[in-house]
Design a protein around this motif. Structure first.
Motif: not given
Length: 319
Positions: A230-235
């Motif tokens: 999820v964090r990679a997608g938000l980044d």
């Protein structure tokens, strides 16, 4: 002797205060015969309280697990609210609150009726906690939340309507993997069957969720865990705020404070570089301000402006 209703409530209270009551002692406390006590026990069972009986000379009674809360006292939405609230409190930085919240959550789940316990435990089992800033976002339908949680736990395919940031609405058919609570929002990590790839879905944009009854074999997630995915997608998202700051504190100390919410790189023994990504700059400002150390914002300039505004406001508050 008290009337039947009053005596029944008194009996329930006594059963909840001790794990086991010898029959004669319990009858004496109520001021009734053993035969009347048996009738009162039967009445509690009719109301949905599973009272276990041990026969014999030293026989007695006790409430079975799941009996401290009567059936339907907590409905489905209240059970979800309880789980979300206690789980968020369990991640609190306030001393003592986290531990107490975990204890309360464990106790409440243990005594819940089986139907409610299953829903709450499903939500806990498939949620990946994030150490800082994790709480339930507003606008999430409790029914959708529990439906998705159960589908994740049971490995059951899911259908729902999804509205993207562009307001484009689509129908999705997915294999749900995990729920992630990050930066005040809930996310579903799932394999999209029609698109043939992994996707992240914000639960506040998800409606009409329904399990299909079709089971599936878990697929390998292309990340170490769901929170990282999820964090990679938000980044990589165009609307995210990327924050970088130099902090006058050891890397280990800062890493322990921000957890998964930020990336910490050691500069030297007493300094580190902190990088964060968030939809709102308020949360990075709070994280930096709560470190208890001096820091310098490298970028974005909007964060410096926000902190200057806060500084002025705080100064007025201390006048």
């Amino acid at each position: 002797m008290a009337n039947t209703s009053t005596r029944t409530l008194r009996l329930l209270s006594l059963l909840q205060t001790h794990r086991y009551w010898p029959g004669e002692e319990l009858a004496d406390r109520l001021g009734v015969s053993v035969r009347t006590l048996r009738r009162d026990i039967d009445r509690l069972r009719e109301l949905g309280y599973p009272v276990e009986a041990q026969r014999g000379v030293d026989g007695g009674y006790q409430l079975a697990a799941g009996a401290a809360l009567p059936p339907l006292v907590i409905d489905d939405e209240e059970a979800v609210a309880l789980a979300v609230g206690l789980q968020a409190a369990a991640e609190s930085p306030v001393e003592g609150v986290a531990e107490a919240s975990v204890r309360v959550l464990a106790k409440v789940v243990h005594v819940m009726p089986a139907r409610l316990r299953r829903r709450v435990e499903a939500l806990r089992a498939v949620t990946v906690p994030v150490d800082w800033g994790a709480s339930a976002g507003s606008g999430v339908d409790p029914d959708a939340l529990t439906t998705v949680a159960l589908a994740c736990r049971d490995g059951e395919r899911l259908r729902f309507s999804y509205t993207a940031a562009t307001a484009h609405r689509t129908e999705r058919h997915v294999e749900p993997h995990r729920l992630v609570c990050l930066d005040r929002r809930w996310y579903l990590v799932a394999y999209d069957l029609e698109r043939g790839d992994w996707r992240t879905f914000r639960l506040d944009r998800l409606t009409t969720a329904g399990a299909t009854g079709a089971r599936f074999a878990p697929r390998p997630l292309p990340a170490a865990d769901a929170a990282e995915y999820v964090r990679a997608g938000l980044d990589s998202g165009p609307r995210s705020n990327r924050v970088e700051a130099l902090v006058e504190a050891p890397a280990e100390r800062v890493r322990a404070h921000v957890g998964r919410w930020g990336e910490v790189e050691e500069v030297d023994a007493s300094r580190c570089r902190l990088r964060m990504t968030a939809d709102s700059l308020d949360w990075p400002a709070m994280a930096l301000g709560s470190l208890g150390a001096d820091f310098q914002v490298v970028h974005p300039p909007e964060l410096r402006d926000l902190m200057a505004e806060w500084s002025t406001r705080f100064a007025r508050a201390t006048e």
